[in-house]
Design an enzyme around this catalytic site. Structure first.
Site, PDB file in Angstrom:
ATOM      1  N   ARG A  59     -15.910 -16.957   5.379  1.00 24.62           N
ATOM      2  CA  ARG A  59     -16.187 -17.449   6.725  1.00 24.62           C
ATOM      3  C   ARG A  59     -14.951 -17.514   7.609  1.00 24.62           C
ATOM      4  O   ARG A  59     -15.076 -17.509   8.836  1.00 24.62           O
ATOM      5  CB  ARG A  59     -16.950 -18.766   6.648  1.00 24.62           C
ATOM      6  CG  ARG A  59     -18.385 -18.519   6.119  1.00 24.62           C
ATOM      7  CD  ARG A  59     -19.186 -19.773   5.966  1.00 24.62           C
ATOM      8  NE  ARG A  59     -18.687 -20.676   4.957  1.00 24.62           N
ATOM      9  CZ  ARG A  59     -18.998 -20.630   3.658  1.00 24.62           C
ATOM     10  NH1 ARG A  59     -19.797 -19.686   3.220  1.00 24.62           N
ATOM     11  NH2 ARG A  59     -18.513 -21.499   2.817  1.00 24.62           N
TER      12      ARG A  59
ATOM     13  N   GLU B 132     -13.517 -28.358  -7.285  1.00 26.43           N
ATOM     14  CA  GLU B 132     -14.141 -29.488  -7.966  1.00 26.43           C
ATOM     15  C   GLU B 132     -15.014 -29.024  -9.125  1.00 26.43           C
ATOM     16  O   GLU B 132     -15.327 -29.790 -10.022  1.00 26.43           O
ATOM     17  CB  GLU B 132     -14.947 -30.325  -6.976  1.00 26.43           C
ATOM     18  CG  GLU B 132     -16.002 -29.535  -6.214  1.00 26.43           C
ATOM     19  CD  GLU B 132     -16.627 -30.330  -5.098  1.00 26.43           C
ATOM     20  OE1 GLU B 132     -17.319 -31.312  -5.392  1.00 26.43           O
ATOM     21  OE2 GLU B 132     -16.410 -29.971  -3.936  1.00 26.43           O
TER      22      GLU B 132
END
Length: 191
Positions: free
Chosen positions: A72, A109
């Site tokens: 993006r 994460e």
């Protein structure tokens, strides 16, 4: 630093950008409120506002490289680069760039990932910004900074369209300033 704290408080462009972002609940996995900027790209005015704010910020900072993070960051980076007279350099996922590359692994994460940059895309001492759509923990942007510095660039700042509220308290990434346009939309604000 959030744009509203940097002289843009009350700027109607920020409200248009904010309202153009769609929230997709439970994507890509349960519990995630995905901030979908593809709806921003469908809104010509909001997309132009986004690019214009970044161009206004970086026009006089002598930036020669706009580095966009896959994927993006590729949507905003080239337009900003054209607007400020800089080159666009993609920071890609592994095995997407032909030829010799610099690589930088980083933690997420839920695992690890890697960014790559063409060797020779950056000349030592070039001033660069790193751009992406969203910053949460800063891990990806920090990897982008390290990668550009490995190639000899001077990273001036990181820029994102969306920044989670937790980044307001720490507006630097490994010592580099962070510039964010808006906070994430909440699902109840989308209807």
């Amino acid at each position: 630093m959030f744009a509203e704290e940097n002289g843009l408080k009350g700027d109607p462009r920020l409200q248009r950008i904010y309202q153009a972002i769609n929230v997709v609940p439970h994507f890509p996995k349960n519990g995630i409120m995905f901030q979908d900027i593809t709806t921003l790209l469908l809104d010509h005015n909001a997309f132009k506002d986004t690019v214009d704010i970044f161009v206004d910020r970086y026009r006089d900072m002598h930036i020669s490289v706009v580095a966009g993070i896959e994927a993006r960051g590729f949507l905003f980076g080239p337009s900003v680069a054209l607007g400020i007279g800089a080159k666009f350099v993609p920071l890609r996922k592994p095995h997407k760039l032909p030829g010799e590359v610099f690589s930088e692994k980083y933690s997420l994460e839920y695992g690890t990932d890697c960014l790559e940059l063409h060797v020779g895309a950056i000349q030592p001492g070039e001033r660069a910004i790193v751009i992406d759509d969203l910053v949460a923990t800063g891990g990806t942007l920090s990897a982008g900074i390290r990668l550009l510095e490995c190639a000899g660039a001077e990273v001036v700042e990181c820029a994102c369209v969306i920044g989670v509220p937790e980044v307001k308290g720490r507006c630097t990434l490994i010592g580099k300033p962070l510039y964010v346009l808006v906070e994430p939309r909440q699902l109840d604000q989308c209807f």
